[in-house]
Design an enzyme around this catalytic site. Structure first.
Site, mmCIF file in Angstrom:
data_model
loop_
_atom_site.group_PDB
_atom_site.id
_atom_site.type_symbol
_atom_site.label_atom_id
_atom_site.label_comp_id
_atom_site.label_asym_id
_atom_site.label_seq_id
_atom_site.Cartn_x
_atom_site.Cartn_y
_atom_site.Cartn_z
ATOM 1 N N ASP A 1 108.471 51.967 152.408
ATOM 2 C CA ASP A 1 107.653 52.917 151.670
ATOM 3 C C ASP A 1 106.345 53.168 152.427
ATOM 4 O OD1 ASP A 1 106.983 54.353 149.116
ATOM 5 O OD2 ASP A 1 105.404 52.835 149.059
ATOM 6 N N GLU B 1 109.805 55.746 155.623
ATOM 7 C CA GLU B 1 109.243 56.950 155.018
ATOM 8 C C GLU B 1 108.015 57.296 155.862
ATOM 9 O OE1 GLU B 1 107.926 58.502 150.607
ATOM 10 O OE2 GLU B 1 107.162 56.560 151.277
#
Length: 700
Positions: A330, A366
């Site tokens: 993330d 990401e």
């Protein structure tokens, strides 16, 4: 208590007790507090020795199953970054199990001065654990043949009627045969689980009567959240093993960029009390405030050795305890940030690439955060995958009806070589997605032009306002049959687009079944029917269509592989690996590529002796198609027609393409039926009226 040793961090059992080691550069003293099962403090022991920045000691008699927490003494000086308060019981960053989830309490928060309220009764206790038996080695991840399915452990299983009520919403539910049956029916090869490490609520949610559902707010990175795994690592290990036995690899979304302690008004749960100035990146102009490149209140200082080590040990913990095949990172640019900004050779990124255990696992980044220079698509290590938002946005714009898209469409459809090929990266590292957990579901993407996040109680300020979505004439729920048919048509076209694109496709939970969030594009706080997979409302026909798409993709060499397309012959057949066409069969001229009115692209692909033709037609009227001539002794068969999912037929040399549809034609041995290349004058009219393809133009 003996002095023990500085290795290994956390609580490590041995024959006579346990070694305890805690990293803190600025603390004056650190204590371990041991509790009985009822929460009564049995002992409080100062760690007697210090080696560098590690406090350590050996406790005789400490055994598996005992509960403990930490306390730290040091300066209270927020202006210099220090927030020590021994009244706060702290969760060990190296805890591998907690006795309960985190819950919000006002007394966990310090104000202008340290709050003297003891928080021992409020904070989860870590549980001392013995090592688990080693797991067998996992086979290498085959990047060339993947279809990833993103899911939430709780949301995927919470409403499943064939899973026992007692285990719905848990890893045990995910490992149940009924859950796995849906995944195998789809044919997905990998599941990507939303975060599972123990997390806390965002500080504003309890006052709204809401809770963090997604889990992107961790506190104990090495410990599973008890709500998802009441049986701990044994439960997780069993679920992962069941998925892997069914041929499904398991990836875990990990949040290492920030913690659930939030900003300067957040609770003291672990890192803030152990050494705020060590673990967090603080603002250089005011150390009482946090750098907020994650948009969540704080970020971890992942270029400092103790924090790098914590992140690496979190990876190793999930691999060795659960058998995870890999990770999705993330807000990954935070993991490569130094004080000066993002560095692709930053300590944590370098450590991940050289670690033998992690280097053999899948890593997907990401590639953005909200800090300056935070958009880093294409900048991560060559072997890693990256979420490709350029693909997402291009496909949404094309199907929304934006003009001038053919060039970008072709680039994304063929694997985004402009992003990934320059550093000799395989195009399979482009993780293609049209929707994900963050944003509209696929059904909502074609049903809402604006977000409808009222249930989040944030006055519409949360969630992305630029969704590149459309509603097919009516905003939101409707019983208009024409609008519903148009939405189903668009969903099928988008699914087909994703699964005929080169790269690695990722499909979020429920998109294959028509799942809606009723226009909420940020349901992170909705642990309810808005977010859960509604198995009672599943669309079986759409599930079957998606499954056929996945099977067909994995059997088609032209849609797979990581090599950039060149337009040149790749074997003795002298057939180019790719050619681009207009619907009438002509190759595209430079003017055609820049035609703002063009809504149709035809591509012919060749690999491993196999040819395929993909047609993407976003226009609202049918168009006649002249496919490339098949090889002598071969013919085209329609393998996928998103306008008519049941159709599988031999194709003539002239055929109509339905409005807003995707075709996949595969070449097979056999003679093509003799047909005129000209279409009857009324063929397209009849096609438009029927919103399908005229049956007499196919020879089944």
């Amino acid at each position: 208590m003996g002095e023990g040793r500085a290795e290994t961090l956390g609580v490590t059992l041995d024959a006579t007790g346990a070694n305890v080691a805690v990293a803190s550069a600025h603390a004056k003293a650190v204590a371990i507090c041991v509790y009985d099962d009822g929460g009564r403090e049995e002992s409080r022991l100062l760690l007697p020795a210090r080696t560098g920045d590690v406090f350590h000691g050996h406790i005789a008699g400490l055994a598996a199953g005992m509960r403990y927490g930490l306390r730290a003494w040091g300066p209270w000086d927020p202006a210099r970054g220090h927030r020590f308060n021994p009244a706060k019981l702290l969760v060990d960053p190296y805890a591998t199990a907690l006795d309960r989830p985190f819950a919000p309490y006002p007394s966990l928060v310090d104000g202008a001065r340290p709050d003297p309220t003891d928080t021992a009764s409020l904070v989860p206790k870590a549980i001392v654990e013995a090592p688990l038996p080693p797991l067998s080695a996992r086979p290498p991840f085959d990047w060339d043949r993947q279809a990833i399915y993103e899911l939430h452990v709780r949301g995927f299983t919470r409403l499943h009627p064939d899973i026992p009520e007692a285990i719905r919403g848990t890893f045990a539910g995910l490992g149940h045969p009924a859950a796995i049956a849906h995944l195998t029916r789809l044919g997905v090869t990998t599941v990507e689980l939303l975060p599972c490490a123990a997390w806390a609520d965002d500080r504003h949610l309890p006052a709204l009567g809401l809770h963090n559902y997604w889990g992107y707010n961790p506190v104990a990175m090495l410990a599973p959240d008890p709500r998802l795994a009441p049986g701990g690592w044994v439960e997780i290990r069993a679920a992962v093993a069941a998925l892997q036995a069914a041929g499904i690899a398991v990836l875990l979304d990990v949040v290492l960029n920030h913690t659930g302690e939030g900003d300067e008004f957040g609770p003291t749960l672990s890192f803030r009390g152990l050494d705020n100035a060590l673990y967090y990146r603080l603002r250089p102009d005011d150390a009482s405030l946090y750098v907020n490149d994650a948009g969540t209140g704080n970020i971890l200082a992942l270029d400092r050795p103790p924090v790098v080590r914590l992140a690496m040990d979190a990876f190793r913990s999930w691999i060795t305890r659960a058998g995870i095949d890999g990770f999705r990172l993330d807000l990954a640019p935070v993991l490569g940030r130094r004080d000066s900004g993002f560095d692709p050779a930053a300590p944590l990124l370098a450590a991940m690439q050289q670690d033998p255990l992690l280097a053999s696992r899948v890593v997907i980044a990401e590639p953005w955060d909200i800090g300056q220079g935070g958009y880093q698509l294409g900048a991560f290590p060559a072997g890693w995958g990256e979420w490709n938002d350029r693909y997402r946005d291009t496909m949404r714009r094309f199907w929304r009806g934006d003009g001038g898209m053919l060039g970008d469409l072709a680039t994304r459809l063929s694997g985004s070589a402009d992003i990934f090929a320059g550093r000799h990266r395989k195009l399979t590292r482009s993780i293609n997605f049209i929707t994900a957990h963050d944003g509209f579901t696929l059904a909502d993407l074609v049903s809402y032009e604006t977000k409808h996040n009222g249930a989040n109680l944030e006055n519409g300020h949360d969630g992305n306002a630029d969704n590149l979505s459309w509603n097919n004439g009516i905003e939101g729920a409707t019983d208009d049959p024409a609008v519903l048919a148009a939405r189903r048509r668009d969903v099928r076209a988008l699914l087909a687009t994703l699964l005929v694109s080169r790269g690695t496709p990722m499909l979020p939970m429920g998109d294959e079944a028509g799942r809606t969030q009723h226009g909420n594009n940020n349901p992170y706080s909705q642990d309810n029917a808005i977010s859960w997979f509604d198995w009672a409302a599943i669309d079986p026909a759409l599930v079957d269509f998606t499954a056929r798409l996945i099977r067909t993709r994995l059997d088609c060499p032209g849609l797979l592989g990581g090599r950039p397309l060149t337009g040149q012959a790749i074997d003795d057949s002298r057939i180019p690996d790719v050619t681009w066409h207009l619907p009438d069969g002509r190759g595209l001229s430079p003017e055609d590529w820049h035609d703002g009115a063009a809504r149709t692209l035809v591509v012919a692909l060749y690999a491993a002796g196999s040819r395929a033709v993909v047609v993407l037609h976003a226009g609202t009227d049918p168009v006649p198609l002249t496919p490339p001539a098949p090889r002598p002794g071969w013919r085209w068969r329609c393998a996928i027609d998103s306008a008519d999912p049941a159709r599988a037929a031999v194709v003539t040399d002239a055929m109509p393409v339905a409005p807003r549809s995707v075709l996949l034609l595969l070449e097979e041995p056999g003679a093509a039926p003799a047909q005129s290349r000209a279409l009857p004058a009324d063929a397209l009219d009849r096609l438009a009226q029927a919103a399908g393809i005229a049956a007499n133009w196919w020879d089944v």
